[in-house]
Design an enzyme around this catalytic site. Structure first.
Site, short mmCIF file in Angstrom:
data_model
loop_
_atom_site.label_atom_id
_atom_site.label_comp_id
_atom_site.label_asym_id
_atom_site.label_seq_id
_atom_site.Cartn_x
_atom_site.Cartn_y
_atom_site.Cartn_z
N SER A 83 64.29 38.73 54.09
CA SER A 83 64.83 37.60 53.33
C SER A 83 65.70 36.73 54.23
O SER A 83 66.24 37.20 55.24
CB SER A 83 65.65 38.10 52.15
OG SER A 83 66.88 38.64 52.60
N LYS A 116 76.72 46.50 49.90
CA LYS A 116 76.70 46.78 48.46
C LYS A 116 75.33 47.24 47.98
O LYS A 116 75.21 47.78 46.88
CB LYS A 116 77.18 45.58 47.66
CG LYS A 116 76.23 44.42 47.56
CD LYS A 116 76.84 43.31 46.72
CE LYS A 116 75.91 42.10 46.61
NZ LYS A 116 74.67 42.37 45.90
N ASP A 117 74.29 47.04 48.80
CA ASP A 117 72.95 47.49 48.44
C ASP A 117 72.65 48.92 48.89
O ASP A 117 71.57 49.43 48.64
CB ASP A 117 71.89 46.56 49.06
CG ASP A 117 71.90 45.18 48.45
OD1 ASP A 117 72.37 45.04 47.31
OD2 ASP A 117 71.46 44.22 49.12
N LEU A 130 74.04 44.91 36.80
CA LEU A 130 74.63 45.47 35.58
C LEU A 130 76.13 45.21 35.52
O LEU A 130 76.69 45.02 34.44
CB LEU A 130 74.35 46.97 35.48
CG LEU A 130 72.91 47.41 35.24
CD1 LEU A 130 72.87 48.88 34.89
CD2 LEU A 130 72.25 46.60 34.14
N ARG A 131 76.79 45.21 36.68
CA ARG A 131 78.22 44.91 36.72
C ARG A 131 78.48 43.49 36.23
O ARG A 131 79.33 43.27 35.35
CB ARG A 131 78.76 45.08 38.15
CG ARG A 131 80.22 44.61 38.32
CD ARG A 131 80.59 44.57 39.80
NE ARG A 131 79.73 43.67 40.56
CZ ARG A 131 79.95 42.37 40.73
NH1 ARG A 131 80.99 41.80 40.18
NH2 ARG A 131 79.11 41.64 41.45
N ARG A 132 77.74 42.53 36.78
CA ARG A 132 77.93 41.14 36.35
C ARG A 132 77.58 40.97 34.87
O ARG A 132 78.27 40.27 34.14
CB ARG A 132 77.09 40.19 37.22
CG ARG A 132 77.61 40.06 38.65
CD ARG A 132 76.78 39.09 39.46
NE ARG A 132 77.24 39.01 40.85
CZ ARG A 132 76.44 39.09 41.91
NH1 ARG A 132 75.13 39.23 41.75
NH2 ARG A 132 76.94 39.02 43.13
N ARG A 153 65.99 38.31 38.99
CA ARG A 153 65.86 38.95 40.29
C ARG A 153 65.15 38.03 41.25
O ARG A 153 64.58 37.02 40.86
CB ARG A 153 65.12 40.29 40.19
CG ARG A 153 66.00 41.44 39.68
CD ARG A 153 65.46 42.79 40.09
NE ARG A 153 65.31 42.88 41.54
CZ ARG A 153 64.31 43.50 42.15
NH1 ARG A 153 63.36 44.08 41.46
NH2 ARG A 153 64.25 43.54 43.46
N ARG A 175 66.23 32.50 42.69
CA ARG A 175 67.11 32.47 41.52
C ARG A 175 67.60 31.04 41.24
O ARG A 175 67.70 30.63 40.10
CB ARG A 175 68.30 33.42 41.74
CG ARG A 175 67.88 34.87 41.92
CD ARG A 175 69.07 35.78 41.95
NE ARG A 175 68.78 36.99 42.72
CZ ARG A 175 69.57 38.05 42.75
NH1 ARG A 175 70.69 38.06 42.07
NH2 ARG A 175 69.25 39.11 43.48
N CYS A 189 72.64 51.52 40.73
CA CYS A 189 72.32 50.29 40.00
C CYS A 189 72.27 50.53 38.50
O CYS A 189 72.05 49.61 37.73
CB CYS A 189 70.98 49.74 40.49
SG CYS A 189 71.10 48.91 42.07
#
Length: 309
Positions: free
Chosen positions: A13, A85-86, A132-134, A151, A157, A244
């Site tokens: 990416s 974070k991933d 899920l946090r957001r 996603r 996005r 996740c």
């Protein structure tokens, strides 16, 4: 003396490549080596290929790391560069996160199409997010909003947003800055009101345990305050079996030899949460994170976690 290029593994990416290029530049500067001594090896991961479902439905964070880690273990790669974070809290035997670059901005960025701020969205507006946090934090602040799964790459996005598939979305401000898109957000969210994911904004470098040559290569670019802060945050996540599938926020800061950590766990609907703050010495970063996780788990009680899986 090294004659073959060091092989740096990364996803393909634009953001992952930007992170790999930054790592290469820092290594070149630290060791006085030319660019040709570092080969960027791009791999496609399962997480990149499956973009129509939430990560929690298809296996979690390891979907972005498995291919890179397999080649690290086989010796095809020397190091792998990740968004920290991933990374799963448990890594394959023989691998570790051995270095972190200086952390970027930890905050979340709100990009509004129909309103410039989260609290100004009209009632019932649609917000797209894969985190899920957001999702939980949005529902905590605005239970009237409709949250859908978004996603894909950053540009994907943003395109979905422009096409009207949602009224707003949220992205890590660090990623937007690394892509030169820091003008895109319409609001930067206060981390006290909208706390970041553990390790958000930090580039982590994974290598083989006991590889002295790589340890020597990476040591000059390892940013100790980031290393200690992320170590604490990941220990908090690990103590909660974080993945996740779990809405968890956590952020540590270093001030001299002191470390302060703030953590939060939420139910997916955002309506119940438990927070914790803890301080101590940076040398105890992992211990502090683990202690914070154990304390907040005890505070929440076992019933709190039953609906997470």
């Amino acid at each position: 003396m090294q004659t073959k290029p060091f092989r740096i593994g990364t996803r393909g990416s634009p953001l992952a490549l930007a992170q790999a290029y930054e790592t290469r530049s820092r290594l070149m500067a630290a060791h006085g080596l030319p660019e040709e001594m570092f080969e960027i090896v791009v791999l496609s991961t399962k997480g990149d290929r499956i973009t129509d479902r939430a990560l929690s439905e298809i296996g979690g964070k390891g979907l972005f790391t498995e291919e890179l880690e397999n080649q690290l273990l086989s010796g095809e790669l020397d190091i792998a560069v990740h968004s920290s974070k991933d990374m799963p809290t448990v890594l394959p035997d023989g691998l570790h996160l051995s270095a972190f670059l200086p952390r970027e901005d930890v905050r979340d960025a709100f990009i509004g199409r129909t309103a410039p701020k989260l609290l100004e969205l009209p009632q019932g507006a649609v917000v797209g997010s894969a985190s899920l946090r957001r999702q939980a934090l949005i529902r905590r602040l605005r239970p009237d909003l409709s949250v859908i799964v978004f996603r894909g790459l950053v540009d994907t996005r943003l395109r979905k947003l422009e096409e009207g598939q949602a009224d707003a979305t949220l992205l890590a401000f660090a990623g937007l800055k690394r892509l030169g898109k820091d003008n895109v957000p319409t609001e930067i969210l206060d981390p006290k009101e909208f706390p970041p994911a553990p390790a958000q904004g930090a580039i982590g470098i994974e290598s083989r345990i006991g590889d002295a040559r790589m340890d020597e290569l990476l040591a000059p670019i390892n940013h100790r305050p980031t290393h200690d802060a992320v170590t604490c945050e990941r220990a908090f996540l690990a103590a909660l079996d974080g993945s996740c599938r779990t809405p968890i926020a956590g952020y540590a800061t270093c001030d001299g030899e002191a470390l302060h950590f703030s953590g939060l766990i939420l139910t997916p609907d955002g309506q119940t949460s438990h927070g914790i703050e803890i301080s101590g010495n940076r040398r105890d970063a992992a211990k502090l994170g683990r202690q914070a996780g154990e304390e907040v788990r005890a505070k929440a009680g076992s019933n709190f976690f039953e609906g997470w899986s």
